[in-house]
Design a protein around this motif. Structure first.
Motif, PDB file in Angstrom:
ATOM      1  N   LYS A  10       0.834  -1.198   0.000  1.00  3.08           N
ATOM      2  CA  LYS A  10       0.000   0.000   0.000  1.00  3.08           C
ATOM      3  C   LYS A  10       0.874   1.256   0.000  1.00  3.08           C
ATOM      4  CE  LYS A  10      -3.832   2.129   2.487  1.00  3.08           C
ATOM      5  NZ  LYS A  10      -4.728   2.037   3.637  1.00  3.08           N
ATOM      6  N   LEU A  11       1.909   1.262   0.831  1.00  6.02           N
ATOM      7  CA  LEU A  11       2.817   2.403   0.914  1.00  6.02           C
ATOM      8  C   LEU A  11       3.566   2.600  -0.401  1.00  6.02           C
ATOM      9  CD1 LEU A  11       3.881   4.574   2.817  1.00  6.02           C
ATOM     10  CD2 LEU A  11       5.619   2.972   3.568  1.00  6.02           C
ATOM     11  N   MET A  12       4.011   1.519  -1.024  1.00  6.09           N
ATOM     12  CA  MET A  12       4.714   1.611  -2.310  1.00  6.09           C
ATOM     13  C   MET A  12       3.789   2.182  -3.388  1.00  6.09           C
ATOM     14  SD  MET A  12       6.994  -1.891  -2.200  1.00  6.09           S
ATOM     15  CE  MET A  12       7.417  -1.810  -3.930  1.00  6.09           C
ATOM     16  N   GLY A  13       2.518   1.771  -3.358  1.00  3.47           N
ATOM     17  CA  GLY A  13       1.549   2.291  -4.319  1.00  3.47           C
ATOM     18  C   GLY A  13       1.311   3.777  -4.124  1.00  3.47           C
ATOM     19  N   LYS A  17       2.113   6.823  -6.790  1.00  3.98           N
ATOM     20  CA  LYS A  17       1.088   7.794  -7.168  1.00  3.98           C
ATOM     21  C   LYS A  17       1.587   9.219  -6.924  1.00  3.98           C
ATOM     22  CE  LYS A  17      -3.029   9.430  -8.106  1.00  3.98           C
ATOM     23  NZ  LYS A  17      -3.410   9.652  -9.477  1.00  3.98           N
ATOM     24  N   PHE A  18       2.242   9.444  -5.762  1.00  2.00           N
ATOM     25  CA  PHE A  18       2.778  10.766  -5.440  1.00  2.00           C
ATOM     26  C   PHE A  18       3.816  11.179  -6.482  1.00  2.00           C
ATOM     27  CE2 PHE A  18       5.514  13.817  -3.319  1.00  2.00           C
ATOM     28  CZ  PHE A  18       4.607  14.648  -2.676  1.00  2.00           C
ATOM     29  N   GLU A  19       4.699  10.256  -6.854  1.00  2.00           N
ATOM     30  CA  GLU A  19       5.737  10.546  -7.854  1.00  2.00           C
ATOM     31  C   GLU A  19       5.126  10.898  -9.201  1.00  2.00           C
ATOM     32  OE1 GLU A  19       7.983   6.916  -7.620  1.00  2.00           O
ATOM     33  OE2 GLU A  19       9.322   7.719  -6.097  1.00  2.00           O
ATOM     34  N   GLU A  20       4.047  10.208  -9.579  1.00  2.00           N
ATOM     35  CA  GLU A  20       3.389  10.486 -10.861  1.00  2.00           C
ATOM     36  C   GLU A  20       2.660  11.824 -10.832  1.00  2.00           C
ATOM     37  OE1 GLU A  20       0.871   7.074 -11.267  1.00  2.00           O
ATOM     38  OE2 GLU A  20       2.497   5.780 -11.962  1.00  2.00           O
TER      39      GLU A  20
END
Length: 77
Positions: A10-13, A17-20
């Motif tokens: 969940k944290l990796m996802g 998303k934040f990076e995108e």
């Protein structure tokens, strides 16, 4: 005590998303952390809420700040 695999995924996802969503900010962070902070570096942050005047704060990095950052980095590893 480690994180469970579902929480890690969940944290990796969320990170992806934040990076995108914020590629310019991520590029900025890559430049900032590409080398160690030096004493005397000034970090300035500005917050601008819709319809409000900006609020800005800054700090001049001291040796004690660098030491704390190193300790936090060691904890993360």
């Amino acid at each position: 005590m480690g994180m469970n695999p579902a929480s890690i995924l969940k944290l990796m996802g969320a990170k992806k998303k934040f990076e995108e969503t914020h590629p310019k900010f991520m590029a900025f962070l890559q430049i900032v952390f590409s080398r160690p902070l030096e004493e005397g570096t000034i970090i300035e942050v500005t917050l601008t809420r819709p319809g409000e005047d900006p609020i800005t704060a800054n700090l001049k990095v001291q040796q004690s700040d660098i030491e704390i950052a190193e300790e936090l980095k060691n904890l993360a590893n």
